[in-house]
Design a protein around this motif. Structure first.
Motif, PDB file in Angstrom:
ATOM      1  N   THR A  12      -2.668 -14.384  -4.776  1.00  0.00           N
ATOM      2  CA  THR A  12      -1.721 -13.618  -3.988  1.00  0.00           C
ATOM      3  C   THR A  12      -2.456 -12.808  -2.920  1.00  0.00           C
ATOM      4  O   THR A  12      -3.489 -12.204  -3.196  1.00  0.00           O
ATOM      5  CB  THR A  12      -0.917 -12.676  -4.891  1.00  0.00           C
ATOM      6  OG1 THR A  12      -0.113 -13.468  -5.776  1.00  0.00           O
ATOM      7  CG2 THR A  12      -0.016 -11.762  -4.082  1.00  0.00           C
ATOM      8  N   GLY A  25      -1.683  -9.970   0.429  1.00  0.00           N
ATOM      9  CA  GLY A  25      -0.642  -9.044   0.830  1.00  0.00           C
ATOM     10  C   GLY A  25      -1.119  -7.977   1.779  1.00  0.00           C
ATOM     11  O   GLY A  25      -2.282  -7.971   2.200  1.00  0.00           O
ATOM     12  N   TYR A  31      -0.801  -3.698   2.357  1.00  0.00           N
ATOM     13  CA  TYR A  31      -0.461  -2.363   1.923  1.00  0.00           C
ATOM     14  C   TYR A  31      -0.673  -1.434   3.114  1.00  0.00           C
ATOM     15  O   TYR A  31      -1.322  -1.806   4.092  1.00  0.00           O
ATOM     16  CB  TYR A  31      -1.370  -1.920   0.762  1.00  0.00           C
ATOM     17  CG  TYR A  31      -1.026  -2.570  -0.555  1.00  0.00           C
ATOM     18  CD1 TYR A  31      -1.261  -3.927  -0.776  1.00  0.00           C
ATOM     19  CD2 TYR A  31      -0.458  -1.827  -1.594  1.00  0.00           C
ATOM     20  CE1 TYR A  31      -0.944  -4.520  -1.982  1.00  0.00           C
ATOM     21  CE2 TYR A  31      -0.147  -2.416  -2.807  1.00  0.00           C
ATOM     22  CZ  TYR A  31      -0.394  -3.755  -2.994  1.00  0.00           C
ATOM     23  OH  TYR A  31      -0.074  -4.341  -4.189  1.00  0.00           O
ATOM     24  N   LEU A  37       2.716  -0.576  -1.183  1.00  0.00           N
ATOM     25  CA  LEU A  37       2.876  -1.995  -0.906  1.00  0.00           C
ATOM     26  C   LEU A  37       3.814  -2.198   0.277  1.00  0.00           C
ATOM     27  O   LEU A  37       4.841  -1.525   0.389  1.00  0.00           O
ATOM     28  CB  LEU A  37       3.434  -2.702  -2.139  1.00  0.00           C
ATOM     29  CG  LEU A  37       3.693  -4.198  -2.030  1.00  0.00           C
ATOM     30  CD1 LEU A  37       3.399  -4.883  -3.362  1.00  0.00           C
ATOM     31  CD2 LEU A  37       5.130  -4.498  -1.626  1.00  0.00           C
ATOM     32  N   THR A  72       3.836  -8.969  -0.115  1.00  0.00           N
ATOM     33  CA  THR A  72       2.880  -9.886  -0.719  1.00  0.00           C
ATOM     34  C   THR A  72       3.387 -11.310  -0.600  1.00  0.00           C
ATOM     35  O   THR A  72       4.586 -11.547  -0.426  1.00  0.00           O
ATOM     36  CB  THR A  72       2.624  -9.577  -2.201  1.00  0.00           C
ATOM     37  OG1 THR A  72       3.865  -9.672  -2.918  1.00  0.00           O
ATOM     38  CG2 THR A  72       2.028  -8.187  -2.388  1.00  0.00           C
ATOM     39  N   THR A  84       7.408 -14.741  -1.496  1.00  0.00           N
ATOM     40  CA  THR A  84       7.183 -13.449  -0.848  1.00  0.00           C
ATOM     41  C   THR A  84       7.892 -12.306  -1.558  1.00  0.00           C
ATOM     42  O   THR A  84       8.882 -12.505  -2.268  1.00  0.00           O
ATOM     43  CB  THR A  84       7.662 -13.488   0.614  1.00  0.00           C
ATOM     44  OG1 THR A  84       9.064 -13.811   0.645  1.00  0.00           O
ATOM     45  CG2 THR A  84       6.885 -14.513   1.414  1.00  0.00           C
ATOM     46  N   TYR A 112      -4.989  -7.410   1.390  1.00  0.00           N
ATOM     47  CA  TYR A 112      -5.305  -7.425  -0.034  1.00  0.00           C
ATOM     48  C   TYR A 112      -5.264  -8.850  -0.576  1.00  0.00           C
ATOM     49  O   TYR A 112      -4.462  -9.678  -0.116  1.00  0.00           O
ATOM     50  CB  TYR A 112      -4.283  -6.564  -0.784  1.00  0.00           C
ATOM     51  CG  TYR A 112      -4.342  -6.668  -2.282  1.00  0.00           C
ATOM     52  CD1 TYR A 112      -3.444  -7.472  -2.980  1.00  0.00           C
ATOM     53  CD2 TYR A 112      -5.285  -5.955  -2.996  1.00  0.00           C
ATOM     54  CE1 TYR A 112      -3.493  -7.565  -4.355  1.00  0.00           C
ATOM     55  CE2 TYR A 112      -5.338  -6.045  -4.383  1.00  0.00           C
ATOM     56  CZ  TYR A 112      -4.441  -6.841  -5.052  1.00  0.00           C
ATOM     57  OH  TYR A 112      -4.497  -6.925  -6.416  1.00  0.00           O
ATOM     58  N   ASP A 143      -5.888 -10.832  -4.676  1.00  0.00           N
ATOM     59  CA  ASP A 143      -6.108 -10.501  -6.085  1.00  0.00           C
ATOM     60  C   ASP A 143      -6.943 -11.541  -6.833  1.00  0.00           C
ATOM     61  O   ASP A 143      -7.338 -11.308  -7.968  1.00  0.00           O
ATOM     62  CB  ASP A 143      -4.773 -10.306  -6.807  1.00  0.00           C
ATOM     63  CG  ASP A 143      -3.956 -11.591  -6.932  1.00  0.00           C
ATOM     64  OD1 ASP A 143      -2.898 -11.537  -7.588  1.00  0.00           O
ATOM     65  OD2 ASP A 143      -4.355 -12.627  -6.370  1.00  0.00           O
TER      66      ASP A 143
END
Length: 121
Positions: A32, A34, A36, A46, A49, A56, A95, A97
């Protein structure tokens, strides 16, 4: 692994702005990704994402105005911001993960350095 944002700047209220974030390194897969943002005196929050297969999720405050997308071949995520408001003023952070690079994959919090977006009224 580095995430590098671009596209920030000054824009008038009601205007548009596009952000990009490219992941560099010997990357062959990202989970994922995204965006922020963090406004002065506030916590990071947030914005949106997008999963590796394109699902989404948006903060209520940006739904209908912002669009997140990604190009997996380029390891890049985008944020198109329309109808910008002064309250959208913040540093925007990219971002990810989960990243597979070289011979290893790892879950972690990968962050870019941030790009400033300022919306004038």
């Amino acid at each position: 692994v580095q995430l590098v944002e671009s596209g920030g700047g000054l824009v008038q209220a009601g205007g548009t702005r596009g952000l990009s974030c490219a992941a560099s390194g010997s990357i062959y897969s990202i989970g994922t990704m995204g965006w922020y943002r963090q406004a002065p005196g506030k916590q990071r929050e947030l914005v949106a994402t997008i999963t590796s297969n394109g699902k989404t999720n948006y903060a209520d405050s940006v739904k209908g105005r912002f669009t997140i997308s990604r190009d997996n071949a380029k390891n890049t995520v985008y944020l198109q911001m329309n109808l910008l408001k002064p309250e959208d003023t913040a540093v925007y952070y990219c971002y990810a993960d989960y990243v597979c690079a070289g011979s290893a994959c790892a879950w972690d919090d990968y962050w870019g350095q941030g790009t400033q977006v300022t919306v004038s009224s």
